[in-house]
Motif scaffolding. Sequence first.
Motif, PDB file in Angstrom:
ATOM      1  N   SER A  20       0.071 -10.584  -2.167  1.00  0.00           N
ATOM      2  CA  SER A  20       0.555  -9.858  -3.336  1.00  0.00           C
ATOM      3  C   SER A  20       1.280  -8.581  -2.924  1.00  0.00           C
ATOM      4  O   SER A  20       0.856  -7.887  -1.987  1.00  0.00           O
ATOM      5  N   VAL A  21       2.347  -8.269  -3.643  1.00  0.00           N
ATOM      6  CA  VAL A  21       3.113  -7.050  -3.411  1.00  0.00           C
ATOM      7  C   VAL A  21       3.489  -6.466  -4.766  1.00  0.00           C
ATOM      8  O   VAL A  21       3.948  -7.191  -5.650  1.00  0.00           O
ATOM      9  N   LEU A  22       3.298  -5.160  -4.957  1.00  0.00           N
ATOM     10  CA  LEU A  22       3.712  -4.516  -6.194  1.00  0.00           C
ATOM     11  C   LEU A  22       5.227  -4.567  -6.328  1.00  0.00           C
ATOM     12  O   LEU A  22       5.944  -4.487  -5.331  1.00  0.00           O
ATOM     13  N   SER A  23       5.708  -4.650  -7.555  1.00  0.00           N
ATOM     14  CA  SER A  23       7.152  -4.726  -7.774  1.00  0.00           C
ATOM     15  C   SER A  23       7.870  -3.514  -7.199  1.00  0.00           C
ATOM     16  O   SER A  23       8.984  -3.623  -6.684  1.00  0.00           O
ATOM     17  N   SER A  24       7.219  -2.350  -7.232  1.00  0.00           N
ATOM     18  CA  SER A  24       7.848  -1.134  -6.706  1.00  0.00           C
ATOM     19  C   SER A  24       7.909  -1.125  -5.189  1.00  0.00           C
ATOM     20  O   SER A  24       8.607  -0.307  -4.594  1.00  0.00           O
ATOM     21  N   GLN A  25       7.159  -2.030  -4.532  1.00  0.00           N
ATOM     22  CA  GLN A  25       7.143  -2.064  -3.067  1.00  0.00           C
ATOM     23  C   GLN A  25       8.139  -3.058  -2.489  1.00  0.00           C
ATOM     24  O   GLN A  25       8.329  -3.105  -1.274  1.00  0.00           O
ATOM     25  N   ILE A  26       8.787  -3.830  -3.359  1.00  0.00           N
ATOM     26  CA  ILE A  26       9.646  -4.899  -2.862  1.00  0.00           C
ATOM     27  C   ILE A  26      10.703  -4.364  -1.910  1.00  0.00           C
ATOM     28  O   ILE A  26      10.936  -4.916  -0.833  1.00  0.00           O
ATOM     29  N   THR A  27      11.342  -3.264  -2.268  1.00  0.00           N
ATOM     30  CA  THR A  27      12.403  -2.719  -1.413  1.00  0.00           C
ATOM     31  C   THR A  27      11.840  -2.051  -0.170  1.00  0.00           C
ATOM     32  O   THR A  27      12.579  -1.804   0.779  1.00  0.00           O
ATOM     33  N   ARG A  28      10.531  -1.732  -0.180  1.00  0.00           N
ATOM     34  CA  ARG A  28       9.938  -1.080   0.977  1.00  0.00           C
ATOM     35  C   ARG A  28       9.158  -2.057   1.852  1.00  0.00           C
ATOM     36  O   ARG A  28       8.716  -1.691   2.924  1.00  0.00           O
ATOM     37  N   SER A  29       8.943  -3.267   1.386  1.00  0.00           N
ATOM     38  CA  SER A  29       8.226  -4.240   2.197  1.00  0.00           C
ATOM     39  C   SER A  29       9.078  -4.631   3.400  1.00  0.00           C
ATOM     40  O   SER A  29      10.294  -4.746   3.302  1.00  0.00           O
ATOM     41  N   THR A  30       8.404  -4.827   4.518  1.00  0.00           N
ATOM     42  CA  THR A  30       9.127  -5.228   5.721  1.00  0.00           C
ATOM     43  C   THR A  30       9.815  -6.564   5.480  1.00  0.00           C
ATOM     44  O   THR A  30       9.183  -7.536   5.112  1.00  0.00           O
ATOM     45  N   LYS A  31      11.127  -6.577   5.666  1.00  0.00           N
ATOM     46  CA  LYS A  31      11.890  -7.798   5.447  1.00  0.00           C
ATOM     47  C   LYS A  31      11.449  -8.885   6.426  1.00  0.00           C
ATOM     48  O   LYS A  31      11.024  -8.605   7.543  1.00  0.00           O
ATOM     49  N   GLU A  53      -1.999  -0.926  11.022  1.00  0.00           N
ATOM     50  CA  GLU A  53      -0.788  -0.737  10.226  1.00  0.00           C
ATOM     51  C   GLU A  53      -0.890   0.597   9.484  1.00  0.00           C
ATOM     52  O   GLU A  53      -1.724   0.769   8.595  1.00  0.00           O
ATOM     53  N   LEU A  54      -0.065   1.549   9.893  1.00  0.00           N
ATOM     54  CA  LEU A  54      -0.014   2.843   9.240  1.00  0.00           C
ATOM     55  C   LEU A  54       0.865   2.754   8.000  1.00  0.00           C
ATOM     56  O   LEU A  54       1.860   2.026   8.003  1.00  0.00           O
ATOM     57  N   PHE A  55       0.497   3.480   6.934  1.00  0.00           N
ATOM     58  CA  PHE A  55       1.244   3.412   5.668  1.00  0.00           C
ATOM     59  C   PHE A  55       1.310   1.944   5.227  1.00  0.00           C
ATOM     60  O   PHE A  55       2.370   1.367   5.058  1.00  0.00           O
ATOM     61  N   GLY A  56       0.150   1.355   5.037  1.00  0.00           N
ATOM     62  CA  GLY A  56      -0.002  -0.098   4.974  1.00  0.00           C
ATOM     63  C   GLY A  56       0.582  -0.819   3.789  1.00  0.00           C
ATOM     64  O   GLY A  56       0.828  -2.017   3.880  1.00  0.00           O
ATOM     65  N   GLY A  57       0.777  -0.135   2.651  1.00  0.00           N
ATOM     66  CA  GLY A  57       1.313  -0.847   1.497  1.00  0.00           C
ATOM     67  C   GLY A  57       0.438  -2.032   1.113  1.00  0.00           C
ATOM     68  O   GLY A  57      -0.755  -1.896   0.860  1.00  0.00           O
ATOM     69  N   SER A  58       1.021  -3.213   1.116  1.00  0.00           N
ATOM     70  CA  SER A  58       0.297  -4.433   0.748  1.00  0.00           C
ATOM     71  C   SER A  58      -0.543  -5.000   1.887  1.00  0.00           C
ATOM     72  O   SER A  58      -1.329  -5.920   1.685  1.00  0.00           O
ATOM     73  N   HIS A  74      -6.357  -3.356  10.943  1.00  0.00           N
ATOM     74  CA  HIS A  74      -6.654  -2.312   9.971  1.00  0.00           C
ATOM     75  C   HIS A  74      -5.360  -1.934   9.259  1.00  0.00           C
ATOM     76  O   HIS A  74      -4.298  -1.866   9.886  1.00  0.00           O
ATOM     77  N   ALA A  75      -5.442  -1.684   7.960  1.00  0.00           N
ATOM     78  CA  ALA A  75      -4.296  -1.204   7.192  1.00  0.00           C
ATOM     79  C   ALA A  75      -4.720   0.022   6.402  1.00  0.00           C
ATOM     80  O   ALA A  75      -5.777   0.013   5.756  1.00  0.00           O
ATOM     81  N   ILE A  76      -3.912   1.070   6.474  1.00  0.00           N
ATOM     82  CA  ILE A  76      -4.234   2.351   5.840  1.00  0.00           C
ATOM     83  C   ILE A  76      -3.232   2.625   4.728  1.00  0.00           C
ATOM     84  O   ILE A  76      -2.020   2.519   4.933  1.00  0.00           O
ATOM     85  N   GLU A  77      -3.739   3.005   3.553  1.00  0.00           N
ATOM     86  CA  GLU A  77      -2.853   3.295   2.420  1.00  0.00           C
ATOM     87  C   GLU A  77      -3.479   4.391   1.555  1.00  0.00           C
ATOM     88  O   GLU A  77      -4.684   4.360   1.294  1.00  0.00           O
ATOM     89  N   CYS A  78      -2.648   5.346   1.104  1.00  0.00           N
ATOM     90  CA  CYS A  78      -3.169   6.471   0.315  1.00  0.00           C
ATOM     91  C   CYS A  78      -2.846   6.374  -1.174  1.00  0.00           C
ATOM     92  O   CYS A  78      -3.460   7.077  -1.979  1.00  0.00           O
ATOM     93  N   GLU A  84      -5.162  -0.820  -4.226  1.00  0.00           N
ATOM     94  CA  GLU A  84      -5.833  -1.870  -4.982  1.00  0.00           C
ATOM     95  C   GLU A  84      -5.286  -3.242  -4.604  1.00  0.00           C
ATOM     96  O   GLU A  84      -6.042  -4.207  -4.437  1.00  0.00           O
ATOM     97  N   VAL A  85      -3.965  -3.322  -4.460  1.00  0.00           N
ATOM     98  CA  VAL A  85      -3.339  -4.580  -4.044  1.00  0.00           C
ATOM     99  C   VAL A  85      -3.696  -4.891  -2.591  1.00  0.00           C
ATOM    100  O   VAL A  85      -4.024  -6.028  -2.238  1.00  0.00           O
ATOM    101  N   LEU A  86      -3.626  -3.869  -1.737  1.00  0.00           N
ATOM    102  CA  LEU A  86      -3.988  -4.040  -0.329  1.00  0.00           C
ATOM    103  C   LEU A  86      -5.411  -4.560  -0.195  1.00  0.00           C
ATOM    104  O   LEU A  86      -5.669  -5.530   0.533  1.00  0.00           O
ATOM    105  N   ASN A  87      -6.349  -3.932  -0.887  1.00  0.00           N
ATOM    106  CA  ASN A  87      -7.750  -4.317  -0.786  1.00  0.00           C
ATOM    107  C   ASN A  87      -7.963  -5.744  -1.283  1.00  0.00           C
ATOM    108  O   ASN A  87      -8.733  -6.517  -0.697  1.00  0.00           O
ATOM    109  N   GLU A  88      -7.275  -6.105  -2.364  1.00  0.00           N
ATOM    110  CA  GLU A  88      -7.347  -7.477  -2.878  1.00  0.00           C
ATOM    111  C   GLU A  88      -6.836  -8.469  -1.836  1.00  0.00           C
ATOM    112  O   GLU A  88      -7.457  -9.516  -1.592  1.00  0.00           O
ATOM    113  N   ASN A  89      -5.700  -8.138  -1.224  1.00  0.00           N
ATOM    114  CA  ASN A  89      -5.142  -9.008  -0.183  1.00  0.00           C
ATOM    115  C   ASN A  89      -6.089  -9.162   1.005  1.00  0.00           C
ATOM    116  O   ASN A  89      -6.288 -10.270   1.526  1.00  0.00           O
TER     117      ASN A  89
END
Length: 202
Positions: A20-31, A53-58, A74-78, A84-89
């Motif tokens: 899962s990826v938030l719609s606002s993260q689409i442009t920031r997700s690693t292509k 993974e620093l600044f982990g996003g999804s 490990h993935a870190i997100e602030c 919430e999406v990261l933890n679900e994933n």
Amino acid sequence: MQNKHFILITSGILKGRKISVLSSQITRSTKARVADSFFNSVRQILKNSVFIELFGGSGLMAIRAVSEGANTAHAIECDKSSFEVLNENINKTNQALEQILKFQNFKILNAHFGDTFILTPKIVANNENIILYADPPFDIRQGFIKIYDACQRLLASLPKDKIKLICIEHLSAAKLPENIGEFALIKQKAFGNSTLSYYKIL
């Protein structure tokens, strides 16, 4: 919560599963082509490694690292919504890994909520054979160079004996230095507006 989209894991033991990826993260997700290039470069050293993974996003890169052979990740997100999406994933992927690998009472993937600059040194201190992947957020209007400077200071402060490789995904317009602390630039690859810069101890 914002609308969610999905990204497909395309290789490894988790191939075919959706993240899962938030719609606002689409442009920031690693292509996909950037991620493919990274994992093609590090696949041989992923085995027996700990991926952070620093600044982990999804958590896409951490999850894919485990899919490709890392021992743990490990993935870190602030950001609360992103976490919430990261933890679900992470939870769903750990459940899938338990079925695949038959492990018990052991989390291969770990989600961390908080400041990357505070949590990274703590996670590094408790691990060895680390591969770090940093994709810091940026806002050109506010001067993205500042986040890169802060990221470089963080990476330079980490114990060199614990880290096998550092990779920074950054705007191609941002020119990173030849050295970050004792870590030397060994490779760069550009993908239009994004570039991967690799550092290690020589």
